[in-house]
Design a protein around this motif. Structure first.
Motif, PDB file in Angstrom:
ATOM      1  N   THR A 146      21.771  33.658  28.240  1.00 27.13           N
ATOM      2  CA  THR A 146      21.901  32.869  27.010  1.00 27.13           C
ATOM      3  C   THR A 146      22.721  31.631  27.319  1.00 27.13           C
ATOM      4  O   THR A 146      23.779  31.715  27.961  1.00 27.13           O
ATOM      5  CB  THR A 146      22.604  33.689  25.907  1.00 27.13           C
ATOM      6  OG1 THR A 146      21.827  34.850  25.612  1.00 27.13           O
ATOM      7  CG2 THR A 146      22.781  32.854  24.647  1.00 27.13           C
ATOM      8  N   THR A 174      15.597  29.585  27.737  1.00 26.05           N
ATOM      9  CA  THR A 174      16.462  30.722  27.435  1.00 26.05           C
ATOM     10  C   THR A 174      16.717  30.803  25.936  1.00 26.05           C
ATOM     11  O   THR A 174      16.326  29.938  25.158  1.00 26.05           O
ATOM     12  CB  THR A 174      17.821  30.556  28.127  1.00 26.05           C
ATOM     13  OG1 THR A 174      18.463  29.388  27.584  1.00 26.05           O
ATOM     14  CG2 THR A 174      17.675  30.394  29.614  1.00 26.05           C
ATOM     15  N   ARG A 175      17.468  31.830  25.551  1.00 25.59           N
ATOM     16  CA  ARG A 175      18.088  31.823  24.230  1.00 25.59           C
ATOM     17  C   ARG A 175      19.229  30.807  24.261  1.00 25.59           C
ATOM     18  O   ARG A 175      19.833  30.560  25.303  1.00 25.59           O
ATOM     19  CB  ARG A 175      18.646  33.203  23.893  1.00 25.59           C
ATOM     20  CG  ARG A 175      17.634  34.328  24.030  1.00 25.59           C
ATOM     21  CD  ARG A 175      18.256  35.652  23.646  1.00 25.59           C
ATOM     22  NE  ARG A 175      17.368  36.759  23.998  1.00 25.59           N
ATOM     23  CZ  ARG A 175      17.389  37.937  23.410  1.00 25.59           C
ATOM     24  NH1 ARG A 175      18.257  38.182  22.434  1.00 25.59           N
ATOM     25  NH2 ARG A 175      16.565  38.895  23.779  1.00 25.59           N
ATOM     26  N   LYS A 188      16.052  35.416  17.351  1.00 26.35           N
ATOM     27  CA  LYS A 188      17.362  35.032  17.916  1.00 26.35           C
ATOM     28  C   LYS A 188      17.228  34.148  19.154  1.00 26.35           C
ATOM     29  O   LYS A 188      18.123  34.099  19.994  1.00 26.35           O
ATOM     30  CB  LYS A 188      18.206  36.268  18.224  1.00 26.35           C
ATOM     31  CG  LYS A 188      18.546  37.083  16.988  1.00 26.35           C
ATOM     32  CD  LYS A 188      19.469  38.237  17.306  1.00 26.35           C
ATOM     33  CE  LYS A 188      19.799  39.025  16.045  1.00 26.35           C
ATOM     34  NZ  LYS A 188      20.691  40.182  16.325  1.00 26.35           N
ATOM     35  N   HIS A 189      16.111  33.432  19.225  1.00 27.41           N
ATOM     36  CA  HIS A 189      15.959  32.454  20.302  1.00 27.41           C
ATOM     37  C   HIS A 189      16.982  31.344  20.141  1.00 27.41           C
ATOM     38  O   HIS A 189      17.547  30.852  21.119  1.00 27.41           O
ATOM     39  CB  HIS A 189      14.534  31.888  20.278  1.00 27.41           C
ATOM     40  CG  HIS A 189      14.140  31.178  21.525  1.00 27.41           C
ATOM     41  ND1 HIS A 189      12.862  31.206  22.032  1.00 27.41           N
ATOM     42  CD2 HIS A 189      14.846  30.412  22.379  1.00 27.41           C
ATOM     43  CE1 HIS A 189      12.807  30.487  23.138  1.00 27.41           C
ATOM     44  NE2 HIS A 189      13.999  29.990  23.358  1.00 27.41           N
ATOM     45  N   TYR A 227      13.919  23.870  21.899  1.00 28.51           N
ATOM     46  CA  TYR A 227      13.897  25.264  22.350  1.00 28.51           C
ATOM     47  C   TYR A 227      12.775  26.094  21.738  1.00 28.51           C
ATOM     48  O   TYR A 227      12.332  27.070  22.344  1.00 28.51           O
ATOM     49  CB  TYR A 227      15.252  25.923  22.079  1.00 28.51           C
ATOM     50  CG  TYR A 227      16.273  25.620  23.155  1.00 28.51           C
ATOM     51  CD1 TYR A 227      16.490  26.516  24.196  1.00 28.51           C
ATOM     52  CD2 TYR A 227      16.994  24.438  23.146  1.00 28.51           C
ATOM     53  CE1 TYR A 227      17.408  26.243  25.201  1.00 28.51           C
ATOM     54  CE2 TYR A 227      17.911  24.153  24.147  1.00 28.51           C
ATOM     55  CZ  TYR A 227      18.114  25.059  25.177  1.00 28.51           C
ATOM     56  OH  TYR A 227      19.017  24.769  26.178  1.00 28.51           O
ATOM     57  N   HIS A 239      20.148  31.985  12.411  1.00 24.94           N
ATOM     58  CA  HIS A 239      19.375  32.164  13.636  1.00 24.94           C
ATOM     59  C   HIS A 239      17.901  32.331  13.311  1.00 24.94           C
ATOM     60  O   HIS A 239      17.521  32.716  12.193  1.00 24.94           O
ATOM     61  CB  HIS A 239      19.879  33.375  14.430  1.00 24.94           C
ATOM     62  CG  HIS A 239      19.816  34.672  13.685  1.00 24.94           C
ATOM     63  ND1 HIS A 239      18.661  35.432  13.586  1.00 24.94           N
ATOM     64  CD2 HIS A 239      20.773  35.358  12.994  1.00 24.94           C
ATOM     65  CE1 HIS A 239      18.906  36.512  12.876  1.00 24.94           C
ATOM     66  NE2 HIS A 239      20.175  36.497  12.490  1.00 24.94           N
ATOM     67  N   PHE A 265      14.785  34.647  30.152  1.00 24.34           N
ATOM     68  CA  PHE A 265      15.012  34.791  28.711  1.00 24.34           C
ATOM     69  C   PHE A 265      15.734  36.091  28.388  1.00 24.34           C
ATOM     70  O   PHE A 265      16.574  36.141  27.485  1.00 24.34           O
ATOM     71  CB  PHE A 265      13.671  34.733  27.965  1.00 24.34           C
ATOM     72  CG  PHE A 265      13.798  34.803  26.477  1.00 24.34           C
ATOM     73  CD1 PHE A 265      14.077  33.671  25.734  1.00 24.34           C
ATOM     74  CD2 PHE A 265      13.650  36.010  25.812  1.00 24.34           C
ATOM     75  CE1 PHE A 265      14.210  33.730  24.353  1.00 24.34           C
ATOM     76  CE2 PHE A 265      13.775  36.082  24.428  1.00 24.34           C
ATOM     77  CZ  PHE A 265      14.051  34.933  23.700  1.00 24.34           C
ATOM     78  N   THR A 307      20.459  30.248  17.788  1.00 21.86           N
ATOM     79  CA  THR A 307      21.508  30.660  16.863  1.00 21.86           C
ATOM     80  C   THR A 307      22.492  29.518  16.689  1.00 21.86           C
ATOM     81  O   THR A 307      22.859  28.853  17.660  1.00 21.86           O
ATOM     82  CB  THR A 307      22.258  31.904  17.383  1.00 21.86           C
ATOM     83  OG1 THR A 307      21.340  32.990  17.519  1.00 21.86           O
ATOM     84  CG2 THR A 307      23.379  32.312  16.438  1.00 21.86           C
TER      85      THR A 307
END
Length: 333
Positions: A9, A43-44, A128-129, A89, A124, A5, A131
């Motif tokens: 991204t 992940t982001r 900011k996980h 997510y 987002h 993480f 956007t």
């Protein structure tokens, strides 16, 4: 997972397709992540919603023309994708979920022409996980990626078009470690700044005509091709061979390298352009002249190039109803 993480991204680019407002394409991509590289849903993620330039009788989506039906469905498609991505997510939907808002600008070409910019709406989650980036006019793949890279806060990115699915397992943690420890010094420097993954046209790439026909590329392959190792998973080998191109299909790359090498100035990419069309050929020409190291591009190469990792779902023509990734895979094979 926390390590992934903080280091990676995922950038997903999407645009109008005949299957809109269905999310079948992106659902198939995320399904393939879960099957073959589950870290990619831990992940982001940044989703860039590119748009169309004009409405026309027939779809010419690569050149920016959308049919009335596709154009009408695109707003609903974007809403559906947002709900899907938030659900996958962050285990939530955008209904009642507070998204913070910002704006930005994608500039290109001469700075003396005020028309050479596109405004971006950015939303987002607070951490900011997730956007979302929405331009008010068509960007094209190149500027879509640059717009996402500018808000990335991790050292690496996984770039993902909406119609390429994984069909083989990807050792993501070892790949990142190999990139971390790759060397630019020594008698045989092996910088690793970009890793693409093999599709059908990349079968046995290291011994293909596009390598063997050029002595310089053949020599580089013989010198650099290697099974690398990672410290956290020493039993997992990471087979890589030099790649003499910069492809748009799914790839892993250094964020800093991407911005400095592909987008050094606003003149690097015009609106509507694809990176592989604009940069890929230039990079290949420089590699033939001995400048492969400045690009540092590699191909993941399991089973000495005989195992494929990607399958193209043909987003510009697919209208859905193929039973998702599995159904489409069975139909094509």
């Amino acid at each position: 997972m926390q390590s992934i993480f903080s280091r990676l991204t995922v950038i997903i680019t999407t645009s109008p397709t005949p299957s809109s407002p269905s999310t079948d394409l992106i659902s198939s991509v995320i399904e393939s992540f879960r099957l073959h590289c589950p870290e990619l849903v831990a992940t982001r993620v940044i989703v860039v919603f590119d748009t169309f330039d004009r409405i026309a009788a027939q779809n010419r989506l690569k050149s920016g023309s959308a049919s009335p039906e596709v154009a009408e469905n695109y707003s609903a498609y974007k809403d559906n994708v947002k709900s899907l991505v938030l659900r996958e997510y962050v285990n939530d939907s955008n209904d009642g979920h507070h998204l913070q808002q910002a704006t930005a600008t994608a500039e290109f070409g001469s700075p003396y022409d005020e028309k050479n910019s596109v405004e971006l709406a950015i939303t987002h989650t607070g951490d900011k996980h997730v956007t979302f980036i929405e331009p008010i006019a068509r960007l094209g793949f190149g500027l879509a990626i640059r717009s996402a890279l500018r808000v990335v806060e991790t050292p690496y990115v996984w770039v993902q078009q909406h119609d390429w699915a994984l069909v083989a397992n990807i050792p993501l943690q070892p790949l990142l470690e190999v990139m971390d420890t790759s060397s630019t010094t020594g008698n045989t420097p092996k910088p690793i700044r970009y890793i693409s993954f093999p599709s059908i046209r990349m079968h046995r790439y290291a011994v293909s005509d596009c390598v063997n026909s050029y002595p310089a590329l053949r020599s580089l392959t013989a010198t650099l091709k290697e099974d690398f190792s990672s410290s956290s998973q020493p039993n997992v080998k990471v087979p890589l061979t030099p790649l003499f191109f910069w492809f748009d299909k799914p790839h892993l790359a250094s964020t800093e390298h991407y911005l400095s090498r592909v987008f050094p100035t606003r003149l690097a990419m015009r609106r509507g352009e694809f990176i592989e069309d604009k940069i890929g050929q230039r990079a290949r020409g420089q590699m033939k002249d001995g400048e492969w190291g400045k690009w540092a591009t590699w191909l993941y190469y399991p089973d000495d190039g005989k195992e494929l990792c990607l399958r193209h779902l043909m987003g510009r023509t697919w209208k859905g109803g193929e039973g998702g990734l599995v159904g489409r895979y069975q139909k094509e094979t």
